[in-house]
Design a protein around this motif. Structure first.
Motif, PDB file in Angstrom:
ATOM      1  N   GLY A   1      55.236-100.169 -42.096  1.00 48.02           N
ATOM      2  CA  GLY A   1      55.212-100.685 -40.324  1.00 48.02           C
ATOM      3  C   GLY A   1      54.055 -99.419 -39.739  1.00 48.02           C
ATOM      4  N   ILE A   2      54.747 -99.397 -38.339  1.00 51.77           N
ATOM      5  CA  ILE A   2      53.023 -98.413 -37.300  1.00 51.77           C
ATOM      6  C   ILE A   2      52.807 -97.703 -38.297  1.00 51.77           C
ATOM      7  N   VAL A   3      53.869 -96.665 -38.600  1.00 55.04           N
ATOM      8  CA  VAL A   3      53.598 -95.118 -39.805  1.00 55.04           C
ATOM      9  C   VAL A   3      52.509 -95.493 -40.020  1.00 55.04           C
ATOM     10  N   GLY A   4      53.553 -96.712 -41.484  1.00 55.93           N
ATOM     11  CA  GLY A   4      51.966 -96.759 -42.765  1.00 55.93           C
ATOM     12  C   GLY A   4      50.995 -96.825 -41.932  1.00 55.93           C
ATOM     13  N   CYS A   5      50.333 -97.813 -40.945  1.00 56.71           N
ATOM     14  CA  CYS A   5      48.985 -97.916 -40.481  1.00 56.71           C
ATOM     15  C   CYS A   5      48.409 -96.469 -40.011  1.00 56.71           C
ATOM     16  N   ILE A   6      48.911 -96.028 -39.212  1.00 59.22           N
ATOM     17  CA  ILE A   6      48.786 -94.632 -38.285  1.00 59.22           C
ATOM     18  C   ILE A   6      47.911 -93.744 -39.959  1.00 59.22           C
ATOM     19  N   MET A   7      48.759 -93.798 -40.877  1.00 58.94           N
ATOM     20  CA  MET A   7      48.656 -93.076 -41.650  1.00 58.94           C
ATOM     21  C   MET A   7      46.963 -93.420 -43.431  1.00 58.94           C
ATOM     22  N   ASN A   8      47.268 -95.192 -42.959  1.00 61.56           N
ATOM     23  CA  ASN A   8      45.844 -95.435 -43.327  1.00 61.56           C
ATOM     24  C   ASN A   8      45.067 -95.125 -42.707  1.00 61.56           C
ATOM     25  N   LEU A   9      44.929 -95.238 -41.359  1.00 66.16           N
ATOM     26  CA  LEU A   9      43.877 -95.061 -40.251  1.00 66.16           C
ATOM     27  C   LEU A   9      43.369 -93.812 -40.435  1.00 66.16           C
ATOM     28  N   ILE A  10      43.490 -92.852 -40.373  1.00 65.69           N
ATOM     29  CA  ILE A  10      43.581 -91.494 -40.334  1.00 65.69           C
ATOM     30  C   ILE A  10      42.872 -91.328 -42.299  1.00 65.69           C
ATOM     31  N   SER A  11      43.323 -91.637 -42.998  1.00 66.44           N
ATOM     32  CA  SER A  11      42.959 -91.571 -44.099  1.00 66.44           C
ATOM     33  C   SER A  11      41.690 -91.960 -44.238  1.00 66.44           C
ATOM     34  N   SER A  12      41.263 -93.221 -43.702  1.00 67.10           N
ATOM     35  CA  SER A  12      40.658 -94.896 -43.777  1.00 67.10           C
ATOM     36  C   SER A  12      38.846 -93.689 -42.955  1.00 67.10           C
ATOM     37  N   CYS A  13      39.512 -93.242 -42.132  1.00 65.19           N
ATOM     38  CA  CYS A  13      38.475 -92.923 -40.838  1.00 65.19           C
ATOM     39  C   CYS A  13      38.048 -91.653 -41.846  1.00 65.19           C
ATOM     40  N   ALA A  14      39.018 -90.109 -41.996  1.00 70.25           N
ATOM     41  CA  ALA A  14      38.780 -89.075 -42.592  1.00 70.25           C
ATOM     42  C   ALA A  14      37.032 -89.148 -43.531  1.00 70.25           C
ATOM     43  N   PHE A  15      37.632 -90.687 -44.415  1.00 64.85           N
ATOM     44  CA  PHE A  15      36.390 -90.294 -45.540  1.00 64.85           C
ATOM     45  C   PHE A  15      35.458 -90.983 -44.480  1.00 64.85           C
ATOM     46  N   SER A  16      36.028 -92.602 -44.415  1.00 65.11           N
ATOM     47  CA  SER A  16      34.632 -93.265 -43.798  1.00 65.11           C
ATOM     48  C   SER A  16      33.853 -92.755 -42.969  1.00 65.11           C
ATOM     49  N   CYS A  17      34.709 -92.411 -41.963  1.00 64.57           N
ATOM     50  CA  CYS A  17      33.954 -91.707 -40.108  1.00 64.57           C
ATOM     51  C   CYS A  17      32.784 -90.486 -41.193  1.00 64.57           C
ATOM     52  N   THR A  18      33.402 -89.922 -41.964  1.00 61.74           N
ATOM     53  CA  THR A  18      32.716 -88.798 -42.147  1.00 61.74           C
ATOM     54  C   THR A  18      31.445 -88.815 -43.203  1.00 61.74           C
ATOM     55  N   ALA A  19      31.690 -89.585 -44.012  1.00 63.22           N
ATOM     56  CA  ALA A  19      31.102 -90.623 -44.798  1.00 63.22           C
ATOM     57  C   ALA A  19      29.122 -90.342 -43.827  1.00 63.22           C
ATOM     58  N   ALA A  20      29.653 -92.028 -43.124  1.00 61.98           N
ATOM     59  CA  ALA A  20      29.124 -92.772 -42.356  1.00 61.98           C
ATOM     60  C   ALA A  20      28.351 -91.689 -41.123  1.00 61.98           C
ATOM     61  N   ALA A  21      28.587 -90.477 -40.395  1.00 60.44           N
ATOM     62  CA  ALA A  21      28.000 -89.827 -39.860  1.00 60.44           C
ATOM     63  C   ALA A  21      27.167 -88.896 -40.184  1.00 60.44           C
ATOM     64  N   ILE A  22      27.400 -88.268 -41.625  1.00 59.39           N
ATOM     65  CA  ILE A  22      26.533 -87.400 -42.090  1.00 59.39           C
ATOM     66  C   ILE A  22      25.203 -88.040 -42.595  1.00 59.39           C
ATOM     67  N   TYR A  23      25.955 -89.496 -42.816  1.00 62.58           N
ATOM     68  CA  TYR A  23      24.827 -90.135 -44.403  1.00 62.58           C
ATOM     69  C   TYR A  23      23.703 -90.741 -42.699  1.00 62.58           C
ATOM     70  N   LYS A  24      24.151 -90.658 -41.205  1.00 61.24           N
ATOM     71  CA  LYS A  24      23.243 -91.395 -40.465  1.00 61.24           C
ATOM     72  C   LYS A  24      22.529 -90.164 -40.343  1.00 61.24           C
ATOM     73  N   LYS A  25      22.518 -89.379 -40.458  1.00 64.80           N
ATOM     74  CA  LYS A  25      21.830 -88.215 -39.821  1.00 64.80           C
ATOM     75  C   LYS A  25      20.438 -87.693 -41.571  1.00 64.80           C
ATOM     76  N   LYS A  26      21.029 -88.445 -42.606  1.00 60.18           N
ATOM     77  CA  LYS A  26      20.546 -87.441 -43.909  1.00 60.18           C
ATOM     78  C   LYS A  26      20.324 -89.017 -44.535  1.00 60.18           C
ATOM     79  N   ARG A  27      19.507 -90.121 -44.109  1.00 64.59           N
ATOM     80  CA  ARG A  27      19.893 -91.727 -44.965  1.00 64.59           C
ATOM     81  C   ARG A  27      18.704 -91.620 -46.463  1.00 64.59           C
ATOM     82  N   THR A  28      19.630 -90.605 -47.171  1.00 61.17           N
ATOM     83  CA  THR A  28      18.282 -90.276 -48.648  1.00 61.17           C
ATOM     84  C   THR A  28      19.536 -91.154 -49.193  1.00 61.17           C
ATOM     85  N   MET A  29      19.127 -90.256 -50.658  1.00 57.59           N
ATOM     86  CA  MET A  29      20.320 -90.859 -52.534  1.00 57.59           C
ATOM     87  C   MET A  29      20.765 -89.132 -52.127  1.00 57.59           C
TER      88      MET A  29
END
Length: 215
Positions: free
Chosen positions: A75-103
């Motif tokens: 249900g909604i609890v699982g949805c929230i946990m999935n969203l938090i997990s995905s954002c904690a990883f993906s948004c963090t990586a994307a935000a850092i990579y945006k400032k330094k677009r190198t390997m």
């Protein structure tokens, strides 16, 4: 097709691919039934690498919602946990990579994302898991280090390894179809990066096999 339409088309494709990845690849890592690895965050992060952390959030939100109304039993609890997990990883990586677009920037962004996701999910599992698993908080607390910590580290490690292996081929394919700006195409992967990613992937796989008692 203008640039805005191309971007929306690419984002829609990433949403669909992330959902399919979640459906067809759910790998149990620990003895806890609901802790399974799904590679959807790989594609969500690639979207963030291309277009920034806001796109990562939007793709993660869409995929988590569609998963909730189609196949999830939490249900909604699982949805929230999935969203938090995905954002904690993906948004963090994307935000850092945006400032330094190198390997090097990609590697650092992914490594930091693994640590951030692990820390965030330890906190949220302690807060939320007792509610939807209907179990004492003390029991969840006793699982944080032996169960949730290695699960999230391995999950993050798999994400990192797979992204380093497939980011360039996926982006190159999108560039050939003219769905993204040619300037977004990454430089050719160095052999060393490929070997590091492969070693990380094999390490994670071996750990899973040990956890499952196969080795």
């Amino acid at each position: 097709m203008n640039q805005k339409t191309k971007k929306l088309t690419t984002i829609a494709m990433l949403c669909a691919m992330s959902y399919v990845a979640m459906l067809v690849c759910r790998i149990p890592i620990t003895a806890v039934e609901f802790l399974k690895y799904e590679p959807k965050d790989v594609l969500i992060t690639i979207g963030g690498f291309l277009f920034g952390p806001i796109v990562s959030f939007l793709v993660a939100l869409i995929v988590a919602f569609v998963e909730m109304i189609t196949v999830s039993g939490t249900g909604i609890v699982g949805c929230i946990m999935n969203l938090i997990s995905s954002c904690a990883f993906s948004c963090t990586a994307a935000a850092i990579y945006k400032k330094k677009r190198t390997m090097a920037g990609a590697i650092w962004s992914l490594a930091i994302a693994v640590l951030v996701m692990t820390a965030v999910m330890l906190i949220w599992n302690y807060l939320i898991t007792p509610i939807y698993m209907i179990m004492p908080r003390s029991s969840v607390a006793s699982m944080l280090i032996p169960v949730f910590l290695p699960f999230n580290l391995i999950k993050g490690g798999l994400n990192m390894a797979i992204i380093l292996l497939i980011y360039r081929p996926i982006v190159s394919a999108l560039r050939r179809t003219k769905l993204i700006d040619p300037a977004l195409a990454p430089k050719r992967n160095k052999l060393g990066i490929f070997l590091v990613a492969l070693l990380l992937l094999l390490t994670c796989i071996l750990f899973i096999l040990v956890q499952k008692g196969i080795l």
